[in-house]
Design a protein around this motif. Structure first.
Motif, PDB file in Angstrom:
ATOM      1  N   ASP A  43       2.702 -16.881 105.904  1.00  0.00           N
ATOM      2  CA  ASP A  43       3.571 -17.276 107.020  1.00  0.00           C
ATOM      3  C   ASP A  43       4.744 -16.329 107.222  1.00  0.00           C
ATOM      4  N   VAL A  44       5.014 -15.513 106.221  1.00  0.00           N
ATOM      5  CA  VAL A  44       6.175 -14.623 106.299  1.00  0.00           C
ATOM      6  C   VAL A  44       5.933 -13.546 107.351  1.00  0.00           C
TER       7      VAL A  44
ATOM      8  N   SER B 137       3.888 -26.436 113.523  1.00  0.00           N
ATOM      9  CA  SER B 137       2.728 -27.230 113.905  1.00  0.00           C
ATOM     10  C   SER B 137       1.863 -27.575 112.689  1.00  0.00           C
ATOM     11  N   GLN B 138       1.860 -26.700 111.702  1.00  0.00           N
ATOM     12  CA  GLN B 138       1.062 -26.929 110.489  1.00  0.00           C
ATOM     13  C   GLN B 138       1.702 -27.974 109.578  1.00  0.00           C
ATOM     14  N   GLY B 139       2.917 -28.377 109.911  1.00  0.00           N
ATOM     15  CA  GLY B 139       3.576 -29.425 109.121  1.00  0.00           C
ATOM     16  C   GLY B 139       4.489 -28.880 108.036  1.00  0.00           C
ATOM     17  N   LYS B 140       4.621 -27.557 107.956  1.00  0.00           N
ATOM     18  CA  LYS B 140       5.490 -27.000 106.918  1.00  0.00           C
ATOM     19  C   LYS B 140       6.957 -27.088 107.323  1.00  0.00           C
ATOM     20  N   VAL B 141       7.784 -27.358 106.333  1.00  0.00           N
ATOM     21  CA  VAL B 141       9.227 -27.447 106.562  1.00  0.00           C
ATOM     22  C   VAL B 141       9.815 -26.036 106.626  1.00  0.00           C
ATOM     23  N   ILE B 142      10.621 -25.811 107.653  1.00  0.00           N
ATOM     24  CA  ILE B 142      11.291 -24.517 107.808  1.00  0.00           C
ATOM     25  C   ILE B 142      12.796 -24.765 107.942  1.00  0.00           C
ATOM     26  N   ILE B 143      13.589 -23.998 107.199  1.00  0.00           N
ATOM     27  CA  ILE B 143      15.044 -24.122 107.261  1.00  0.00           C
ATOM     28  C   ILE B 143      15.616 -22.842 107.860  1.00  0.00           C
ATOM     29  N   PHE B 144      16.579 -22.993 108.753  1.00  0.00           N
ATOM     30  CA  PHE B 144      17.177 -21.814 109.403  1.00  0.00           C
ATOM     31  C   PHE B 144      18.572 -22.187 109.900  1.00  0.00           C
ATOM     32  N   GLU B 145      19.381 -21.177 110.153  1.00  0.00           N
ATOM     33  CA  GLU B 145      20.734 -21.438 110.630  1.00  0.00           C
ATOM     34  C   GLU B 145      20.752 -21.565 112.142  1.00  0.00           C
ATOM     35  N   ALA B 146      21.372 -22.629 112.626  1.00  0.00           N
ATOM     36  CA  ALA B 146      21.525 -22.798 114.073  1.00  0.00           C
ATOM     37  C   ALA B 146      22.392 -24.023 114.319  1.00  0.00           C
ATOM     38  N   ASP B 147      22.721 -24.218 115.574  1.00  0.00           N
ATOM     39  CA  ASP B 147      23.620 -25.307 115.917  1.00  0.00           C
ATOM     40  C   ASP B 147      22.892 -26.644 115.991  1.00  0.00           C
ATOM     41  N   LYS B 148      23.602 -27.676 115.576  1.00  0.00           N
ATOM     42  CA  LYS B 148      23.060 -29.043 115.553  1.00  0.00           C
ATOM     43  C   LYS B 148      22.508 -29.522 116.891  1.00  0.00           C
ATOM     44  N   SER B 149      23.041 -28.946 117.974  1.00  0.00           N
ATOM     45  CA  SER B 149      22.612 -29.397 119.306  1.00  0.00           C
ATOM     46  C   SER B 149      21.116 -29.162 119.526  1.00  0.00           C
ATOM     47  N   LEU B 150      20.494 -28.359 118.664  1.00  0.00           N
ATOM     48  CA  LEU B 150      19.068 -28.068 118.838  1.00  0.00           C
ATOM     49  C   LEU B 150      18.163 -29.159 118.248  1.00  0.00           C
ATOM     50  N   ILE B 151      18.751 -30.144 117.586  1.00  0.00           N
ATOM     51  CA  ILE B 151      17.935 -31.222 117.004  1.00  0.00           C
ATOM     52  C   ILE B 151      17.127 -31.911 118.098  1.00  0.00           C
ATOM     53  N   GLY B 152      15.849 -32.077 117.842  1.00  0.00           N
ATOM     54  CA  GLY B 152      14.977 -32.707 118.831  1.00  0.00           C
ATOM     55  C   GLY B 152      14.314 -31.714 119.770  1.00  0.00           C
ATOM     56  N   GLN B 153      14.631 -30.411 119.606  1.00  0.00           N
ATOM     57  CA  GLN B 153      14.031 -29.410 120.494  1.00  0.00           C
ATOM     58  C   GLN B 153      13.045 -28.512 119.749  1.00  0.00           C
ATOM     59  N   TYR B 154      12.204 -27.838 120.542  1.00  0.00           N
ATOM     60  CA  TYR B 154      11.314 -26.821 119.976  1.00  0.00           C
ATOM     61  C   TYR B 154      12.023 -25.477 120.026  1.00  0.00           C
ATOM     62  N   VAL B 155      12.022 -24.768 118.915  1.00  0.00           N
ATOM     63  CA  VAL B 155      12.606 -23.425 118.907  1.00  0.00           C
ATOM     64  C   VAL B 155      11.648 -22.480 118.179  1.00  0.00           C
ATOM     65  N   ASP B 156      11.807 -21.175 118.476  1.00  0.00           N
ATOM     66  CA  ASP B 156      10.997 -20.175 117.773  1.00  0.00           C
ATOM     67  C   ASP B 156      11.783 -19.642 116.588  1.00  0.00           C
ATOM     68  N   VAL B 157      11.133 -19.663 115.438  1.00  0.00           N
ATOM     69  CA  VAL B 157      11.804 -19.234 114.218  1.00  0.00           C
ATOM     70  C   VAL B 157      10.919 -18.213 113.502  1.00  0.00           C
TER      71      VAL B 157
ATOM     72  N   VAL C  10       9.931 -16.464 110.155  1.00  0.00           N
ATOM     73  CA  VAL C  10      10.048 -16.737 108.720  1.00  0.00           C
ATOM     74  C   VAL C  10      10.187 -15.421 107.957  1.00  0.00           C
ATOM     75  N   TYR C  11      11.208 -15.349 107.070  1.00  0.00           N
ATOM     76  CA  TYR C  11      11.402 -14.110 106.288  1.00  0.00           C
ATOM     77  C   TYR C  11      11.186 -14.317 104.794  1.00  0.00           C
ATOM     78  N   ASP C  12      11.182 -15.566 104.335  1.00  0.00           N
ATOM     79  CA  ASP C  12      11.029 -15.801 102.897  1.00  0.00           C
ATOM     80  C   ASP C  12      10.675 -17.276 102.686  1.00  0.00           C
ATOM     81  N   PHE C  13      10.500 -17.671 101.425  1.00  0.00           N
ATOM     82  CA  PHE C  13      10.210 -19.088 101.168  1.00  0.00           C
ATOM     83  C   PHE C  13      10.606 -19.455  99.750  1.00  0.00           C
ATOM     84  N   THR C  14      10.859 -20.742  99.553  1.00  0.00           N
ATOM     85  CA  THR C  14      11.002 -21.279  98.203  1.00  0.00           C
ATOM     86  C   THR C  14       9.737 -22.104  97.972  1.00  0.00           C
ATOM     87  N   GLN C  15       9.653 -22.828  96.874  1.00  0.00           N
ATOM     88  CA  GLN C  15       8.412 -23.536  96.589  1.00  0.00           C
ATOM     89  C   GLN C  15       8.039 -24.522  97.717  1.00  0.00           C
TER      90      GLN C  15
END
Ligand code: SAH
Ligand code: F3S
Length: 441
Positions: free
Chosen positions: A380-381, A405-425, A427-432
């Motif tokens: 995914d990276v 869409s695959q159901g994986k959790v993604i964390i990124f920096e952005a403003d709270k106002s985006l909650i509930g919206q679709y955004v393009d992110v 991926v540069y790295d991952f933890t477990q």
């Protein structure tokens, strides 16, 4: 001013229990009750329980110990146990756990107000109401949707299970399989959309068995996905024997159906699969995986695996590991076999794999899956993912958490106002457990 009576509810187990608790909340609220998040404030404490493995039941018994101390301080508090453990143990629970005033099963929640009245008026001292009802779909009860995020919500489309897998308690605790009227499912989803939800998860022990008159699961999925192209649709759980290409084709035809199939395999050994009465072989299972990969190429595939089922040999275990290598699951839920009273396995098969062996095999399975999950994340990276934003991450207000869409959790920096919206992110790295990304737009 009259003070409303307050209830507190705790939910264990699967998503269906989460949904059932929402039904219970609605039933109580319609009868003048108010919810509290603090059991010290509650006049009624409810525990909605799971019976699928023994440790799930032990956790609940621990909680009941705590509620006993609450009741010692405030003897007027009523404590009720709901769900699969109640259905399984019935009167026995009232005898063993004297903190309980009543026990109810998954099909009797609409009688909750009556039960509470009877207890309140002293008509009865203890009540056990656990009759299974093969027609109960709670058709006229809309769930009190209070999903943490207001983004994703559940809709139960089938109740019960007729599969009778040898290890499984669910058919005994949730009764016969039945499907909800598709018109009501659609109404319910439209209602959730009006409340602002953006994603719906259709729930059933085996969604592929859904049928209501001439509507099968493929048709239902098509209908649900057509309600609003902006609404993402997930479903859980698929069953290897019953998963049809028709369903996969409907997925391929709708971008808003999440690219994720949860297809529990349980074991990679044909001998064990037969003992489990799963109704498919490893070859059949691998053929279904092939079909998913062909028809919905970007689909994530997850599974459930049981280690150390009755008579499992080292060779059977290796077959499971071999199947895992062949499929390369994106994620898996892995368990060691826990014998459940009255199941086919408990009555007919020896639980003869020593505990240390179960644990060792489970650990080998987990280790292998960790490698596969790592590889899945690595793929995914560098890619851009469409993320539906759910909430701020618990680490920082500046970080948002969402799922692709695959159901994986993604964390990124952005403003709270985006909650509930679709955004393009990207991926540069991952933890477990999570992918780490940067907002693209
Ligand atoms: N409907 C789902 C399963 C529901 S139970 C299906 O199609 O398989 C969820 C998972 O719990 C199962 O997939 C199985 O892996 C696990 N499980 C069920 N009974 C179990 C038992 N007795 N011991 C260990 N794991 C069990
Ligand atoms: Fe259990 Fe098998 Fe049904 S695992 S829930 S009996 S599909």
């Amino acid at each position: 001013m009259t003070l409303m009576k307050k209830f507190y509810i705790e939910t264990y187990g699967c998503q269906m229990n989460v949904y059932d608790s929402q039904l219970v909340k609605r039933i109580l609220m319609d009868h003048g009750w108010d919810e509290t998040q603090d059991f010290h404030q509650a006049d009624l404490i409810l525990v909605n329980t799971c019976a699928v493995r023994e440790n799930a039941e032990q956790r609940v018994r621990g909680r009941l110990g705590l509620f006993k101390t609450v009741k010692r301080d405030r003897p007027t508090v009523k404590v009720g146990l709901l769900g699969c453990m109640g259905q399984r143990l019935k009167e026995q629970l009232i005898e063993e756990e004297n903190v309980l005033d009543f026990v109810m099963g998954p099909d009797t929640y609409r009688r909750l107000p009556v039960v509470l009245d009877e207890l309140h008026n002293g008509i009865k001292n203890k009540i056990v109401d656990v009759k299974l009802d093969k027609t109960e779909m709670y058709d006229d009860v809309l769930p009190e949707r209070d999903d943490q995020t207001r983004v994703t919500t559940f809709v139960t489309i089938t109740r019960g299970c007729d599969n009778m897998c040898a290890f499984c308690i669910v058919p005994f605790t949730r009764g016969r399989e039945r499907s909800k009227d598709p018109r009501l499912i659609i109404q319910e989803i439209e209602d959730a959309l009006k409340q602002g939800y953006k994603e719906v998860m259709l729930l059933g022990q085996n969604v592929d068995k859904y049928h209501y008159q001439d509507v099968n699961f493929a048709r239902l999925l098509d209908m649900v996905a057509s309600i609003d192209p902006q609404m993402r649709v997930r479903f859980l759980t698929s069953y290897p024997q019953d998963l049809k290409n028709e369903v996969l084709e409907v997925m391929a035809g709708h971008e808003n159906i999440a690219r994720n199939i949860h297809l529990p395999v349980q074991s990679g050994s044909n001998r064990i699969l037969e003992l489990m009465r799963r109704g498919y072989t490893r070859e059949w299972y691998l053929d279904r995986i092939k079909a998913i990969r062909e028809i919905v190429p970007d689909c994530a595939i997850g599974t459930d695996i049981i280690a150390g089922f009755c008579t499992e040999t080292e060779e059977d275990h290796q077959q499971t590991m071999d199947l895992m290598d062949k499929v390369q699951f994106d994620y898996a839920y892995m368990f060691k076999y826990s014998e459940r009273p009255n199941t086919y396995a408990a009555r007919n098969l020896p639980d003869d794999v020593p505990e240390e062996t179960k644990i060792r095999r489970l650990n080998e399975i987990i280790e292998l899956q960790n490698r596969h999950s790592y590889q899945s994340n690595q793929r995914d990276v560098g890619k851009i993912h469409q993320v539906l934003v759910e909430k701020t991450s618990h680490r920082s207000e500046k970080q948002l958490l969402g799922r692709n869409s695959q159901g994986k959790v993604i964390i990124f920096e952005a403003d709270k106002s985006l909650i509930g919206q679709y955004v393009d992110v990207e991926v540069y790295d991952f933890t477990q457990a999570t992918l780490l990304g940067r907002l693209k737009k």
